[in-house]
Structure formats: C-alpha cells, structure tokens
Design a protein around this motif. Structure first.
Motif, mmCIF file in Angstrom:
data_model
loop_
_atom_site.group_PDB
_atom_site.id
_atom_site.type_symbol
_atom_site.label_atom_id
_atom_site.label_comp_id
_atom_site.label_asym_id
_atom_site.label_seq_id
_atom_site.Cartn_x
_atom_site.Cartn_y
_atom_site.Cartn_z
ATOM 1 N N HIS B 248 0.788 -1.457 0.024
ATOM 2 C CA HIS B 248 -0.071 0.067 -0.052
ATOM 3 C C HIS B 248 0.872 1.135 0.045
ATOM 4 N N HIS B 253 0.750 4.136 -3.180
ATOM 5 C CA HIS B 253 0.735 5.562 -3.330
ATOM 6 C C HIS B 253 1.631 6.343 -4.243
ATOM 7 N N MET B 357 -5.991 3.856 -5.013
ATOM 8 C CA MET B 357 -5.887 2.419 -5.215
ATOM 9 C C MET B 357 -7.247 1.739 -5.237
ATOM 10 N N CYS B 449 -7.989 4.320 3.533
ATOM 11 C CA CYS B 449 -6.995 4.877 2.964
ATOM 12 C C CYS B 449 -7.435 6.377 2.812
ATOM 13 N N GLY B 450 -6.594 7.233 3.347
ATOM 14 C CA GLY B 450 -6.720 8.601 3.365
ATOM 15 C C GLY B 450 -5.943 9.515 2.200
HETATM 16 ZN ZN LIG Z 1 -3.180 4.854 1.782
#
Ligand SMILES: [Zn+2]
Lengths: 449, 478
Positions: B248, B253, B357, B449-450
């Motif tokens: 991740h 990213h 993602m 996920c921010g």
């Molecule tokens: Zn993330």
C-alpha cells in the motif's frame, strides 16, 4: 468585494421545529437526541497555481441517538431543506431504530440524555468573491507554483434532545492551505479566518517566499544521529497532535492504549517548561461535546511537566467511577493549547547554534505507543544551521524519538511567540477546531534514516 | 434507485455542455463490543448526488444531500453558474472522452444477504467471544467490531452512459491488549479492520472468530514474556497481513498518477516516481509482479466500472520488477500520457473522484513458507501491521508489526516484541529474494486509505503471498 450569504441549509428555528415535531412522537420510555451537522462548502483545489478541481457542496447530516430502557443506538442520515419531507424521513428512521434497539442488550455504562442547557453562537458568513480568487491566480500567484485547497462556506452544528437541551453553533470560516514549490522543495503556507483580506494574503505569500529563496541552495545530506533541533510551531504542533491519540484519555490509560501512561501514573515527569491545556477561550470551537455537555473554558492537562488532568467522558465516569470533565466520547482534545516559553524569535538560530531547523513534520506514528516513542519525517523548509547561521536546506530525514526525552529532559526552550493552527481536516465533513503551539528547542533529537 | 430522476437529467443536460449524475446510497451498520459488553451500535444511511456540470470546457462538481426535485435543480444551477465563473482559472479543459459510454447493471451481493444477519446475532456473538478474550491471563481490554456495508450507485452521462452497480461488504476487527509488569502489548486479528471483504453475510464466520480468539490470547502471552526485537540487519520474512501495508505505502501511493502530476503535493505528497520512469525503472527484483485486479473474488475493492464510467480490468503495473503502468484513471492518463487503469474513485456522493488504489496485489511466486524459513540463516518473521510512516515522496519508510519470531539456522525460534523495520522503497523491493507460493497467498483490505483535498477515505484491497527480503534494518521498542 465581500457579500454576506446566508446558509442554504437549515436555520436554528428550522432545526428547533423539526426537533420538537419528532420529540412529540416519542413514548414515555424513549429519549432522543438530534445532532445536526450541515455545511454549504466550496472546495477549490489548486495545482500549478490553477484550479484543478472545484466542488460545490450542500450537505445536511443528522444523527439520531435513541435511548430506551438503558439501551442505545445511533443512526446518521442526510436531509434536504423541505421541513415536511425531513420530518417524514426522520420519523421513518426512528421507527426502524425502535425495532433495532430492542435487539441490543442493556449498556452497562449507559449515560442518559440530560438537559445540559442552552447555548447559541453565531458568526455571520462573509463570502470571498470569485473575482478575488481570480485576482489571486492571475496576479498574486504569478510566477509561483502553488498546490493546495481553498475552502469556505457556512458551517452549522446544532444539538438538541428530548429533555430540553438546545445548542447551536454557526460559523463560516475559510482556509487556504497551500504549498509553494521550487523544484522538489516547498514551503508550507496557510491563511485562515473569517474574512479573506487580499493584502494580508499577500503578506503571507511574501513571508513564504523568503523561505522559498533559501530552499534554492543545493540540499545537504545529513547522516543519521542525534542533533540539537528546533521544531517550528507547525512541527511542534504535529508532535503534540500525536497526544490526541490516546495520550490524554482516561479510558485509554486504563486499557493500555496511552502513550503518556508513565506521566499519568506518576512514574515519570515531562519538562517543567511544558504546560498543555484544553482551552476553548478563543471561541472558535463549540464548547458542547457529543453528549451536549459544556466543557470547561479551560482545563490544564500537563502543568509544568506533571500530569494533572485526563480527559474523562461521562461514559468513563460510569465505568471507572471517577468524575467526568466534559470530554467527548473519544476523550481526545478538541482545542489544545501549549503555553508559550521565553525564547525570543530573534534568538532562535543563536540558541540552536548548530543543528537542525525543522519547519514541518510529516506522517507521524507511534513506533512504540505504550513506550511513548514516535517516528515521522521532516517535510518542507528544513535547514542545517551552524553557529547560528542557516547553511543549507537538508534532504528529508526520519526521526524516531521518545516523547519522554523530547518533551522531557531534552526540551531546552519554548518560544515566546505561539502560532494558531486552524483545523483543515475535511474527512466526511468540515471540522471546526484549532490548536495553539510555540516552537520547541530540543537537545539530542534522534534521526535514524 | 433514483431512476425517477432520469427525466430531469434529460432536461438539465440540455442546459449545459456536458452533464453527469452519480447517485449514491450507502448503508453501513457497525457494532462494537468491549470486554464482553456492548459498546456502540451505529448506522449510517448515506444518500446524495454528485453532478459533473460542464460549461465552456470547465467542469465543476456540484453535490447535494437534498434529493428533492428543487434540491437537484438548485444544485445543478449552482454548478453551472460556478463553471462559467471559474472558467478562466482552470488547469485543464474537460474532455468528454475521459468518461465511459457503458450501459450496465452489475451486482455483487454475495451468497447470503446481509439482512439475514440480525443485530442481536452479531452483538451476542461478539459478547461471547469478548468474554473468552477477557478470561485470558494478563488481559487489560479487548474489542470486537463488525460492519455490514451495502452500496448502490447510478451513473448517468450526457453521452448516454447508464451504469448501475450494487455491492455488499463485511468488515471485522478483533483485538486484545494485555499487561505483564511494565510491558503492554496488543495482538489483533491481522491488523486494524484487515478482514474487510466483498460479499454477503457468508463473510461473517462466527465459529472462526472464537478460534482466532484462542490464538490471539496465546500469542499475546508470548509477546508479554518476550525480549525486544534485536537491532541490526536481518533477512526479513513478512506475512501477507504486513505485506498489505508494505504494498500500500511503498507501491500503491507512489504509483498514483495524480500524485506524480502534483495534485497531492500540499497534502498526501508527491512521488519519487517520475513520468519518464515508466517502462524503465527496475522497481524491484525480478520476482516482483504487481497487479491492479478489480476482479479477485472477495477482495473488497472489486468493481466493474470506476466513477468515470470506465471499465475496470486486471492490469500489471510491475512485471519482473520493472515499472510498466501507473495507478491513474482516464483523466490522469490524458494529462500525463501514461498507461493507467480504471481507478478514478470518490469516497461518496459528496466528493470528486481522484486516482485511488482499489485492489492492488502482489502475485504469488514459487516458494513455500517452510522453504523461505529453511533458506534463512539469520532472520526474523514479522506479522500484522501496527505502525506505518513514510515520507511525502514515498522513499524512507518505517513500519512496525505486532508479532515476530526470530529465524536461526533455517528454523523459527524465539518470539520477540515490538518488531520494527525501516528502509527506502526501491532498494527494499530490489532486496526481495523469495516470493511465497499460492499456499501463502492471503486477501486483506482496509476501509481507511486517506488522501485528497477535500479529504477522502476509501476502501482498498491488498492480496499477497508471504515474502522474504534480504538484509533489512530491524529494531525494537522504547
Ligand atoms: Zn493510503
């Protein structure tokens, strides 16, 4: 070029009449609280000093919190502006909740809705004209590479319950949160308040550009090790922000999820220079919490390095049989203030002497939460300083340091000037919030990568 | 859903250059219990519409929770007015070709309807497992959470796209914290909300939770007695519930094309990956194969079309270690000239889509877990993420795990606590020396996920085998 614009969502009297019409439908063993969280927002996202994405949003959220026979359930829904349709919608949801609540067991730490009083705080919204934004893009940002978010619009938090509570908070803050780039290096900028004033923004930009100039020199690679380090207020504020995550929570301490366990069990002390308060005196954050209780205007959490108060919710007070102090359910601070020290701005580089000047930190996390150790990265304008002179910007460094050191024996001085940081978080909805922090001068701060 | 507004859509689309409506209904029911007692029951019924209004080549997003005819008309009017006003400020001209033209109905509601699980069934079961956890020696607290989620979207465009998608999901979390003398440790069921999956009520296996509770208690007690993780360079074997986070943060990213284009520079950050790296950069060792796979059964971010109405297909981003394509939707592909995928996704009706993602997976290799342990002379086997931090260009990372055992002379030996490791992205992936076979392959996900301004969280899935990395810097706690 300012216009006054009323919100397009619900007014206090709309909310009061909706609430009353619903409360009149409750049976004797039911009690209900309604929390309104509404916004009319502009989100203008910039890249390369141009508008990348623009969003106009009307969002009216309502939470229903139903209690019956020591059971409770919460449901969040979204509304329109028609009072008839809203009432019908809310009643339909209430009926669904009535079925669900009976399936739940009694809550052993139940806190019944109470009338914690009535409050109202309204600031008039002032809209920034599109012409002003156009002028910013075409004139003030000419030749600059800016990325960031401009956000504004009316924001309402309302809360009532069927036993008489009635809180209302209406404000319309704006913020422009941005970064200015030179190649891969950047300075962080921010301008926030109630009214956008062109020349004040120009002054901010001019200040930012002084740092940006300094970033044009080639970056130095600094070897991992321990360095005397100055954390500017924004960087220090990030470090203090980590304590929102269990640090001052009474429940977290009981459950082994506190990073300041040793402080509040009196097994360790932080620096006598450090005093941290939960402080609502500036009026930017509503004092009522998610139960509707009014928090004290000011509560000291750490006094001269000694843990004096933990944020304790009414739920914790029932569970652990201690006194509550108006903390929210999450027991994290909502308006933290770190008191200023004595280091004058003009003396910062002189006192740092040789070491690292860090304007911002990035992506902090606990490398050992119960042990109180935090890791994170340097970001934006960070410099190597020798004999009180800025030598060059640095390549980003990772730190990994114990809070007991950097807020304890390692903390040499706090600056006399503090900075205010408006809440810029917009997950799910715009948040209100603020924090205040001085800069920290720290000895032997550990960098690992 | 919302089909009654197709007539209004047909009318309003004539009043601008291009228009889309994206209606969203999302129901979530979350139940948490602590120490064998009910903690919170919370439900969210999210409803609203996002419009893409184009005037003079300028796209403005206009969203409202007011789903009355008057509400929709007001929202459209505001969007159209703003598009005209903001036109001189725009970065890019809107191209309708960046939106799909499909008419489709897709549903993945699983085998058993979510409604078949009652509130009391879930809560009573969690209380039972919670009581089990509470009885463990040295236990301070424990927590269980179950979330049932169903979403429904309808996407309409001026060019005739009409895409209706429905999805059901289940998410679960279980964790227990214990204390022995001054040592406090937490063990969880594969990490925070890692059991996030797509499908219906069959995703909640109540017997399994009870079995996992026993394992968590046993491992927690090993951790409470263990010495700290040693400091030094060791071969590092990671289980899939830590690979998830590694993929991740250090693949997902940095490969997002909107990050590479600079959109995120003020918030999440930029990327060390540059446009010219695609087709050239040896991101990792030749054992590394990474795919965007929107169609892996049960993986939480599976979908047929993204929020630009573009069809989602499995795509290799990295093959034999070489970087081939980025995580960018049709708009980013047009802006960058790079190959991408269908990942233009919004958290909800109130946010504009950005490059996200979805399911991002590391493909299995050929080593069994035993083989990877056996080939390691001095190493450590770390499991389950507990801490994560990486710089804004996605280079220098430091990750922490819950549970670890040393590997000595090809055998798993003692448990150590507070295992952490650090590295830099490309060097780290090039140190990948063995990739687990399909028997080690596990599917996890996270709802958190921010990214983005305004901020958005999104659900992502990560599936991976266990993987072995050569000579990584590891260390322990405070
Ligand atoms: Zn993330």
């Amino acid at each position: 070029m300012k216009n006054q614009t009323r919100q397009k969502h619900l007014s206090h009297s709309d909310f009061q009449s909706l609430s009353q019409s619903i409360y009149s439908e409750l049976s004797g063993d039911e009690s209900l609280a309604l929390t309104l969280s509404a916004e009319d927002s502009k989100f203008y996202r910039f890249n390369e000093s141009r508008l990348r994405q623009a969003t106009e949003l009307t969002q009216i959220g309502l939470q229903l919190h139903l209690q019956k026979n020591r059971r409770q359930i919460k449901v969040s829904i979204f509304l329109g502006v028609s009072s008839e349709e809203n009432k019908e919608h809310v009643l339909k949801i209430l009926n669904q909740m009535r079925a669900d609540i009976n399936e739940l067991p009694e809550d052993p730490y139940f806190v019944a809705h109470q009338n914690y009083g009535v409050s109202s705080q309204i600031s008039e919204p002032i809209e920034t004209s599109i012409a002003t934004l156009e002028k910013i893009c075409t004139e003030q940002l000419k030749g600059l590479d800016l990325a960031g978010l401009y956000c504004e619009g009316p924001l309402t938090l309302g809360m009532s319950n069927s036993v008489g509570l009635d809180h209302w908070f209406e404000s319309a803050p704006f913020f422009f949160d941005y970064s200015l780039f030179h190649g891969f290096k950047a300075v962080k900028g921010g301008y926030a308040g109630a009214e956008f004033v062109d020349h004040k923004f120009s002054e901010k930009l001019a200040e930012n550009q002084i740092f940006l100039e300094r970033l044009k020199k080639p970056s130095m690679k600094i070897a991992p090790g321990k360095y005397r380090t100055y954390l500017a207020p924004a960087a220090a504020n990030e470090l203090i922000g980590m304590l929102a995550w269990g640090g001052f929570s009474y429940a977290a301490l009981q459950r082994g999820q506190s990073s300041l366990g040793k402080i509040f069990k009196n097994e360790a002390k932080l620096s006598p220079l450090l005093t941290i308060e939960e402080n609502f005196e500036n009026g930017l954050v509503p004092r009522f919490n998610d139960l509707g209780e009014l928090s004290p205007e000011k509560m000291v959490l750490i006094e001269k390095g000694v843990g004096v108060n933990l944020l304790t919710s009414s739920r914790s007070s029932v569970e652990y049989k201690v006194k509550s102090n108006g903390a929210s359910m999450s027991e994290s601070f909502r308006s933290p203030k770190v008191l200023a020290g004595t280091l004058e701005t003009k003396d910062i580089l002189k006192e740092l002497h040789t070491g690292l000047y860090l304007s911002n930190l990035h992506y902090l996390n606990y490398s050992d939460m119960p042990g109180g150790r935090v890791t994170g990265m340097t970001r934006y304008a960070c410099f190597w300083v020798e004999n009180g002179e800025i030598i060059a910007p640095i390549e980003d460094l990772r730190f990994d340091e114990s809070l007991y050191h950097c807020l304890g024996a390692g903390l040499i001085a706090l600056t006399k000037e503090t900075e205010h940081f408006p809440e810029t978080s917009t997950y799910f909805s715009r948040r209100v919030g603020t924090s205040e922090c001085p800069g920290f001068l720290i000895d032997q701060f550990t960098f690992t990568l | 859903m919302s089909r009654q507004w197709i007539g209004l859509f047909q009318e309003l689309k004539k009043e601008c250059d291009w228009l889309s409506f994206r209606f969203l209904n999302e129901d979530s029911k979350a139940y948490s219990t602590r120490d064998g007692k009910v903690e919170e029951a919370r439900q969210v019924f999210d409803r609203g519409v996002m419009m893409e209004v184009v005037v003079d080549g300028t796209l403005v997003y206009a969203a409202t929770s007011d789903l009355s005819e008057a509400g929709l008309r007001a929202c459209f009017k505001r969007g159209a007015m703003r598009a005209k006003q903001l036109s001189p400020l725009k970065l890019t001209h809107f191209n309708p070709k960046s939106r799909g033209l499909y008419q489709a109905q897709k549903a993945n509601l699983g085998e058993k309807k979510l409604e078949q699980l009652t509130t009391s069934e879930i809560v009573q079961h969690q209380i039972k497992v919670g009581e089990l956890l509470k009885k463990g020696p040295h236990v301070l607290s424990s927590q269980l959470t179950t979330i049932l989620l169903s979403t429904e979207t309808l996407y309409l465009t001026s060019d005739g796209a009409e895409i209706h998608q429905e999805t059901a999901m289940t998410l679960q979390d279980m964790r227990v914290t214990g204390q022995k003398k001054a040592t406090i440790q937490t063990r969880s069921d594969h990490g925070y909300m890692a059991r996030s999956k797509q499908g219906g009520a069959e995703g909640i296996n109540t017997d399994f939770l009870g079995m996992r509770a026993d394992t968590l208690i046993r491992e927690l007690n090993e951790m409470l007695d263990a010495p700290d993780c040693p400091t030094g360079k060791l071969d590092l074997l990671l289980s899939p519930d830590q690979m998830m986070l590694q993929i991740h943060e250090s693949i997902g990213h940095p490969l997002e094309i909107d990050r590479i284009l600079g959109d995120e520079r003020n918030y999440a950050g930029w990327s060390f990956v540059k446009k010219e790296d695609f087709g050239k950069l040896q991101y990792g060792s030749p054992l590394m194969n990474v795919s965007f796979d929107p169609d892996l059964k049960g993986e939480i971010a599976s979908y047929a079309y993204d929020d630009s109405g573009t069809e989602a297909q499995k795509t290799y981003l990295i093959q034999e270690g070489k970087l081939l394509a980025g995580l960018g939707g049709s708009e980013s592909q047009e802006r960058s000239g790079l190959a991408g995928v269908s990942n233009f996704r919004a958290q909800s009706w109130n946010r504009a889509p950005i490059d996200r993602m979805a399911n991002l997976n590391l493909e299995p290799g050929s080593s069994s877990l035993d083989e990877m342990i056996a080939q390691t002379e001095r190493g450590i086997y770390m499991q389950t993420n507990r801490s994560w931090s990486i710089d804004d260009f996605r280079n220098k990372f430091q990750f922490g795990c819950e549970y670890a055992r040393l590997i000595e002379d090809g055998k798993l030996t003692s448990v150590v606590k507070n295992p952490n490791y650090r590295g830099t992205t490309v060097a780290y992936w090039n140190a990948l020396k063995a990739v687990g076979d399909p028997s080690t392959f596990e599917v996890y996900g996270t709802p958190h996920c921010g990214k983005g301004e305004p901020n958005q969280v999104i659900r992502v899935g990560h599936a991976s085998p266990a993987c072995l990395f050569s000579q990584i810097e590891v260390f322990g706690g405070a």
